[in-house]
Each structure stands twice: as C-alpha cells, then as structure tokens.
Scaffold this active site. Sequence first.
Site, PDB file in Angstrom:
ATOM      1  N   LYS A   9       0.839  -1.208   0.000  1.00  0.00           N
ATOM      2  CA  LYS A   9       0.000   0.000   0.000  1.00  0.00           C
ATOM      3  C   LYS A   9       0.878   1.263   0.000  1.00  0.00           C
ATOM      4  O   LYS A   9       2.098   1.185   0.207  1.00  0.00           O
ATOM      5  CB  LYS A   9      -0.918  -0.038   1.224  1.00  0.00           C
ATOM      6  CG  LYS A   9      -1.908  -1.207   1.215  1.00  0.00           C
ATOM      7  CD  LYS A   9      -2.847  -1.093   2.396  1.00  0.00           C
ATOM      8  CE  LYS A   9      -3.824  -2.245   2.447  1.00  0.00           C
ATOM      9  NZ  LYS A   9      -4.792  -2.088   3.556  1.00  0.00           N
ATOM     10  N   HIS A 115      -1.900  -5.434   1.370  1.00  0.00           N
ATOM     11  CA  HIS A 115      -3.196  -6.082   1.167  1.00  0.00           C
ATOM     12  C   HIS A 115      -2.940  -7.449   0.542  1.00  0.00           C
ATOM     13  O   HIS A 115      -2.053  -7.585  -0.304  1.00  0.00           O
ATOM     14  CB  HIS A 115      -4.080  -5.259   0.217  1.00  0.00           C
ATOM     15  CG  HIS A 115      -5.277  -6.015  -0.249  1.00  0.00           C
ATOM     16  ND1 HIS A 115      -6.453  -6.070   0.467  1.00  0.00           N
ATOM     17  CD2 HIS A 115      -5.465  -6.815  -1.332  1.00  0.00           C
ATOM     18  CE1 HIS A 115      -7.312  -6.852  -0.167  1.00  0.00           C
ATOM     19  NE2 HIS A 115      -6.736  -7.314  -1.273  1.00  0.00           N
TER      20      HIS A 115
HETATM   21  P1  CMP Z   1      -7.143  -4.668   3.554  1.00  0.00           P
HETATM   22  O1  CMP Z   1      -6.646  -6.049   3.744  1.00  0.00           O
HETATM   23  O2  CMP Z   1      -6.559  -3.864   2.466  1.00  0.00           O
HETATM   24  O3  CMP Z   1      -8.729  -4.731   3.359  1.00  0.00           O
HETATM   25  C1  CMP Z   1      -9.602  -3.728   3.800  1.00  0.00           C
HETATM   26  C2  CMP Z   1      -8.901  -2.670   4.576  1.00  0.00           C
HETATM   27  O4  CMP Z   1      -9.734  -1.834   5.347  1.00  0.00           O
HETATM   28  C3  CMP Z   1      -7.987  -3.296   5.597  1.00  0.00           C
HETATM   29  O5  CMP Z   1      -6.897  -3.887   4.939  1.00  0.00           O
HETATM   30  C4  CMP Z   1      -7.650  -2.122   6.489  1.00  0.00           C
HETATM   31  O6  CMP Z   1      -6.514  -1.402   6.065  1.00  0.00           O
HETATM   32  C5  CMP Z   1      -8.893  -1.250   6.314  1.00  0.00           C
HETATM   33  N1  CMP Z   1      -9.641  -1.132   7.574  1.00  0.00           N
HETATM   34  C6  CMP Z   1     -10.211  -2.120   8.267  1.00  0.00           C
HETATM   35  N2  CMP Z   1     -10.832  -1.618   9.365  1.00  0.00           N
HETATM   36  C7  CMP Z   1     -10.622  -0.265   9.342  1.00  0.00           C
HETATM   37  C8  CMP Z   1     -11.015   0.801  10.181  1.00  0.00           C
HETATM   38  N3  CMP Z   1     -11.731   0.584  11.296  1.00  0.00           N
HETATM   39  N4  CMP Z   1     -10.633   2.035   9.839  1.00  0.00           N
HETATM   40  C9  CMP Z   1      -9.920   2.262   8.713  1.00  0.00           C
HETATM   41  N5  CMP Z   1      -9.515   1.270   7.866  1.00  0.00           N
HETATM   42  C10 CMP Z   1      -9.879   0.028   8.181  1.00  0.00           C
END
Ligand code: CMP
Length: 143
Positions: A9, A115
């Site tokens: 990211k 991710h």
């Molecule tokens: P990722 O695996 O990219 O998939 C969804 C993303 O949402 C996750 O990683 C986190 O970076 C993000 N995420 C999950 N929960 C929260 C939250 N409460 N606030 C902000 N970002 C979040």
Amino acid sequence: MERTFLMVKPDGVQRNLIGEIVSRFEDKGYQMVGGKLMNISEELAQQHYGEHKERPFFGELVDFITSGPVFAMVWEGENVISTARLMMGATNPKESAPGTIRGDFAVTVSKNIIHGSDSPESASREINLFFKEEELVTYDKSV
Ligand code: CMP
C-alpha cells in the site's frame, strides 16, 4: 498452481518496504509472476474495495489507497493465498504477531502496509482487476 494478489500500500511504498516485502515471499519459496508500481484510480479503488462499501471507513480507505503509488503483485505457489495471509499478520496491527509483515512494520489498521486476497474467489477477482493475462509470466519449472 495457486495464485494470489498482494499489494504494497502507499505507506509501504513510501517507507521503502517493497524490497523487504518481496524478499519475504521470495525467501519463503514463492514466485512473483506479475508486478507493477502504479497509481490506483478512484474507480479501481471503489471496485477493489467494493465489499466494504457500507463500512464507515470506506471513504478513508479509498482516499488512502489512491493517495500515492502502490506496488501490485501476483504471487504463485502451494497454498499461497492462506500462507501469504499468515505472513502478513492480522489486519489490525494491534493484533498482528511479531515476525509478520504488519506485526513488524505497522501500527494502525488504516495504514497496514499490505493487502492480500482472502480467498480463491477474491484472488481471481483481484488479479483480473489489476492485471491483464499478458502481464503475467510463466517460469521454466525445470530450472
Ligand atoms: P485490507 O486487507 O486492504 O482490506 C480492507 C482494509 O480496510 C484493511 O486492509 C484495512 O486497512 C482497512 N480497515 C479495516 N478496518 C478499518 C477501520 N476501522 N478504519 C480504517 N480502515 C480500516
């Protein structure tokens, strides 16, 4: 052979962690079959994170992932989808174990470095969203 979609990211790219992250998957024994440094458009971000559309943090998520270059990758190997998730650590770095990527390099859930696809269905969807078939390579397995 199983394939997964992984993406460093914007926070990971900015902190010069691409090499460290690629090394971890190479050392484990997986092969990168596609990779590109790119900016994500608003439209691609909305598609990629479509399942989180109703979450309160969706706007923040889209803003962050479009805020700077990401390094998008496709990796191949046995059980790579679930093993890569183990190597990444829990989504919330408060819960990710030391030795995992998020456990070693991240502090907050919104800036959690990497991710990775969470299922074969997501892997297939995300690979197709980010890569054309001709952008993926095959290796001579006899090497
Ligand atoms: P990722 O695996 O990219 O998939 C969804 C993303 O949402 C996750 O990683 C986190 O970076 C993000 N995420 C999950 N929960 C929260 C939250 N409460 N606030 C902000 N970002 C979040």
